[in-house]
Design a protein around this motif. Structure first.
Motif, PDB file in Angstrom:
ATOM      1  N   ASN A  73       0.698  -1.347   0.057  1.00 47.63           N
ATOM      2  CA  ASN A  73       0.136   0.020   0.146  1.00 47.63           C
ATOM      3  C   ASN A  73       0.735   1.311   0.096  1.00 47.63           C
ATOM      4  N   ALA A  74       2.097   1.113   0.695  1.00 48.05           N
ATOM      5  CA  ALA A  74       2.875   2.411   0.722  1.00 48.05           C
ATOM      6  C   ALA A  74       3.338   2.746  -0.765  1.00 48.05           C
ATOM      7  N   LYS A  75       3.595   1.765  -1.569  1.00 48.55           N
ATOM      8  CA  LYS A  75       4.010   1.981  -3.051  1.00 48.55           C
ATOM      9  C   LYS A  75       2.940   1.945  -4.026  1.00 48.55           C
ATOM     10  N   ASN A  76       1.729   1.773  -3.509  1.00 50.98           N
ATOM     11  CA  ASN A  76       0.471   1.648  -4.270  1.00 50.98           C
ATOM     12  C   ASN A  76       0.675   0.950  -5.331  1.00 50.98           C
ATOM     13  N   THR A  77       1.171  -0.395  -5.242  1.00 52.89           N
ATOM     14  CA  THR A  77       1.504  -1.463  -6.068  1.00 52.89           C
ATOM     15  C   THR A  77       1.140  -2.696  -5.870  1.00 52.89           C
ATOM     16  N   VAL A  78       0.575  -3.468  -6.809  1.00 57.22           N
ATOM     17  CA  VAL A  78       0.125  -4.813  -6.477  1.00 57.22           C
ATOM     18  C   VAL A  78       1.084  -5.798  -7.271  1.00 57.22           C
ATOM     19  N   TYR A  79       1.340  -6.862  -6.634  1.00 59.93           N
ATOM     20  CA  TYR A  79       2.293  -7.693  -7.284  1.00 59.93           C
ATOM     21  C   TYR A  79       1.655  -9.253  -7.839  1.00 59.93           C
ATOM     22  N   LEU A  80       2.157  -9.852  -8.850  1.00 53.61           N
ATOM     23  CA  LEU A  80       1.506 -11.067  -9.103  1.00 53.61           C
ATOM     24  C   LEU A  80       2.771 -11.990  -9.091  1.00 53.61           C
TER      25      LEU A  80
END
Length: 121
Positions: A73-80
């Protein structure tokens, strides 16, 4: 909302890749961000989704135990994270949002550009 997908590539069967979906400034925690894929001549398929609020995750059966979706959430990034890749995982992968994870793909308004994943020896 602009989604920026990255991380695709060519990998041998059994290999791993990690896809990233950056969503600068996007903080609606009742939304989810999902990954979809589409192979040539095939229908688009929902692969995984994560709820930005409570982190609940969802997977299509064919990737359970091999793929892991997560968020920073701190980087506003979702990983797969994709492990033990198979040739049938070959597709263009897209991240998308526009509602909670239960929202059908046709109703999602925001899509990242595709990132190609090719699994081949």
């Amino acid at each position: 909302v602009q989604l920026q997908a990255s991380g695709g590539g060519l990998v041998q069967p059994g290999g791993s890749l990690r896809l990233s979906c950056a969503a600068p400034g996007f903080t609606l925690d009742y939304y989810g961000i999902g990954w979809f894929r589409q192979a040539p001549g095939k229908e688009r398929e929902g692969v995984s989704c994560i709820s930005l609020g409570d982190g609940t995750t969802y997977y299509v059966d064919s990737v359970k135990g091999r793929f892991t979706i997560s968020r920073d959430n701190a980087k506003n990034t979702v990983y797969l994270q994709m492990n033990n890749l198979r040739p049938e995982d070959t597709a263009a992968y897209y991240c998308a949002t526009g509602g909670p994870c239960s929202t059908p793909a046709a109703y999602l308004d925001y899509w990242g550009q595709g990132t190609q994943v090719t699994v081949s020896s």
